[in-house]
Design a protein around this motif. Structure first.
Motif, PDB file in Angstrom:
ATOM      1  N   GLN A 290       0.809  -1.215   0.000  1.00 61.30           N
ATOM      2  CA  GLN A 290       0.000   0.000   0.000  1.00 61.30           C
ATOM      3  C   GLN A 290       0.847   1.272   0.000  1.00 61.30           C
ATOM      4  O   GLN A 290       0.422   2.312  -0.521  1.00 61.30           O
ATOM      5  CB  GLN A 290      -0.919   0.004   1.234  1.00 61.30           C
ATOM      6  N   ASP A 291       2.042   1.200   0.561  1.00 61.70           N
ATOM      7  CA  ASP A 291       2.886   2.386   0.689  1.00 61.70           C
ATOM      8  C   ASP A 291       3.813   2.614  -0.499  1.00 61.70           C
ATOM      9  O   ASP A 291       4.438   3.668  -0.610  1.00 61.70           O
ATOM     10  CB  ASP A 291       3.729   2.298   1.968  1.00 61.70           C
ATOM     11  N   GLY A 292       3.936   1.610  -1.362  1.00 60.27           N
ATOM     12  CA  GLY A 292       4.838   1.736  -2.498  1.00 60.27           C
ATOM     13  C   GLY A 292       6.151   1.011  -2.309  1.00 60.27           C
ATOM     14  O   GLY A 292       7.057   1.124  -3.149  1.00 60.27           O
ATOM     15  N   CYS A 293       6.285   0.256  -1.209  1.00 62.89           N
ATOM     16  CA  CYS A 293       7.453  -0.617  -1.062  1.00 62.89           C
ATOM     17  C   CYS A 293       7.335  -1.767  -2.066  1.00 62.89           C
ATOM     18  O   CYS A 293       6.235  -2.211  -2.371  1.00 62.89           O
ATOM     19  CB  CYS A 293       7.545  -1.178   0.351  1.00 62.89           C
ATOM     20  N   ILE A 294       8.463  -2.233  -2.555  1.00 65.23           N
ATOM     21  CA  ILE A 294       8.456  -3.338  -3.502  1.00 65.23           C
ATOM     22  C   ILE A 294       8.854  -4.620  -2.778  1.00 65.23           C
ATOM     23  O   ILE A 294       9.883  -4.670  -2.100  1.00 65.23           O
ATOM     24  CB  ILE A 294       9.416  -3.086  -4.681  1.00 65.23           C
ATOM     25  N   TYR A 295       8.022  -5.642  -2.936  1.00 61.02           N
ATOM     26  CA  TYR A 295       8.281  -6.956  -2.346  1.00 61.02           C
ATOM     27  C   TYR A 295       8.381  -7.994  -3.464  1.00 61.02           C
ATOM     28  O   TYR A 295       7.771  -7.846  -4.528  1.00 61.02           O
ATOM     29  CB  TYR A 295       7.138  -7.361  -1.413  1.00 61.02           C
ATOM     30  N   SER A 296       9.120  -9.053  -3.184  1.00 58.67           N
ATOM     31  CA  SER A 296       9.064 -10.216  -4.067  1.00 58.67           C
ATOM     32  C   SER A 296       7.828 -11.013  -3.687  1.00 58.67           C
ATOM     33  O   SER A 296       7.329 -10.910  -2.560  1.00 58.67           O
ATOM     34  CB  SER A 296      10.321 -11.087  -3.895  1.00 58.67           C
ATOM     35  N   ILE A 297       7.333 -11.830  -4.604  1.00 52.81           N
ATOM     36  CA  ILE A 297       6.130 -12.603  -4.305  1.00 52.81           C
ATOM     37  C   ILE A 297       6.400 -13.682  -3.262  1.00 52.81           C
ATOM     38  O   ILE A 297       5.458 -14.284  -2.742  1.00 52.81           O
ATOM     39  CB  ILE A 297       5.515 -13.214  -5.576  1.00 52.81           C
ATOM     40  N   SER A 298       7.671 -13.906  -2.935  1.00 50.06           N
ATOM     41  CA  SER A 298       8.007 -14.828  -1.847  1.00 50.06           C
ATOM     42  C   SER A 298       7.957 -14.128  -0.495  1.00 50.06           C
ATOM     43  O   SER A 298       8.138 -14.762   0.543  1.00 50.06           O
ATOM     44  CB  SER A 298       9.388 -15.439  -2.072  1.00 50.06           C
ATOM     45  N   GLY A 299       7.723 -12.781  -0.513  1.00 51.96           N
ATOM     46  CA  GLY A 299       7.590 -12.035   0.734  1.00 51.96           C
ATOM     47  C   GLY A 299       8.805 -11.239   1.151  1.00 51.96           C
ATOM     48  O   GLY A 299       8.787 -10.579   2.192  1.00 51.96           O
TER      49      GLY A 299
END
Length: 349
Positions: A290-299
């Motif tokens: 929601q904040d615009g941080c980028i995550y990998s789909i593994s978390g």
């Protein structure tokens, strides 16, 4: 998507499982819905190919808006989030080339995506532009969201309940429920699904590697190792006890494949392709929180939110490059079109 995956899953046959009428989707009532807009955007452009290719996006955007009006105002998908494709991943370069070579292909431009984003804004519909592919972003912020899309990638990404829309205008769709119990009939008719329930999502990934998917160099995946060889391997391994490794699967797949496959691929090469595709669907994808941080789909958190990531996920910069919009990307027609869209919505409501 993943080649010939859906017909090999319960509910995936177009001949036997197609449902007509979105009003029958009771599972979507009062639920959060993530719409992978990639195919919807493409369908709207394709339906108005002549005007779209001439640079007039207005008819296609009107089509996009009319579809959203039906979903939100009539079907009451009030908790809808529209997810747009972002920067194309380099891993899909072969698939993009294959699509461009098709006779009836069209190119979805950044301008057209930006216009569709503006339609969502004007209609107060939640939306997000994904860091890369929309199918990596969907249902990541809210694990309880239901995925609505067109292709089979959602299953490969591990989503348990997927609504596959075959025709937006006719409201034709299929429902893939990956929690369906394995009965004797299902085990007989859908051996791939039975193997998935026993060994997990890696079976779907290995099917994608073998048959072909969007990151396959060859359109048919591991050439010469088709459905017949894959099902022979499943028949062998389902008789075994214990876990199933990619090394064992690669060995048996090479044994059952056509002679040309054994000439072209070593066991190690097949194993590496199984692992590469599995990593793509389970680790390599990215999404915005929601904040615009980028995550990998593994978390795994890849980067903190920045002015750049926030602008990109909100569609304030070029969705396909991440660069600032320029006058050639946002011509006068862009603002004229927004004005026309506002008039259209006011007229309808």
């Amino acid at each position: 998507g993943v080649k010939v995956l859906l017909p090999n899953l319960p509910g995936g046959s177009t001949a036997e499982s197609t449902i007509t009428g979105f009003e029958k989707l009771d599972a979507l009532r009062n639920r959060s819905i993530d719409l992978d807009s990639g195919t919807l955007v493409y369908t709207c452009a394709l339906r108005h190919r002549t005007t779209y290719n001439s640079g007039d996006y207005l008819p296609a955007v009107r089509e996009f808006q009319r579809t959203l009006i039906v979903l939100v105002r009539i079907q009451k998908w009030e908790k809808l989030t529209v997810v747009f494709d972002g920067i194309p991943p380099k891993e899909k370069r072969h698939e993009h080339m294959r699509r461009r070579e098709k006779a009836d292909s069209i190119v979805i431009t950044s301008t057209f995506i930006a216009m569709c984003v503006k339609v969502c804004k004007k209609m107060f519909i939640n939306y997000v532009v994904a860091p890369q592919e929309a199918d990596m972003q969907v249902c990541r912020r809210d694990k309880n969201s239901i995925l609505v899309c067109r292709d089979s990638d959602g299953v490969a990404y591990g989503h348990k309940y997927v609504v596959i829309v075959d025709s937006w205008s006719k409201e034709e769709y299929r429902v893939i429920d990956m929690t369906t119990p394995v009965t004797e009939d299902i085990a007989k008719n859908y051996p791939l699904y039975a193997a998935y329930k026993r060994y997990g999502i890696k079976i779907i990934h290995w099917w994608a590697a073998t048959m072909g998917c969007d990151i396959s160099k060859d359109d048919c995946g591991i050439s010469g190792a088709g459905t017949k060889a894959f099902f022979k391997v499943l028949d062998d391994v389902m008789k075994r006890e214990g876990d199933l490794s990619p090394t064992v699967f690669a060995k048996k797949l090479r044994e059952h494949a056509q002679p040309s496959t054994r000439l072209s691929y070593s066991q190690t090469q097949i194993r590496d392709e199984l692992l590469r595709v599995s990593n793509w669907f389970s680790k390599d994808g990215t999404f915005y929180d929601q904040d615009g941080c980028i995550y990998s789909i593994s978390g795994r958190k890849i980067s903190l939110a920045s002015n750049q990531t926030v602008k990109h996920m909100k569609g304030r910069i070029d969705p396909k490059s991440g660069a600032p919009f320029t006058s050639d990307l946002l011509p006068f027609q862009f603002f004229y079109l927004l004005f026309k869209c506002c008039i259209l919505e006011s007229f309808l409501f």
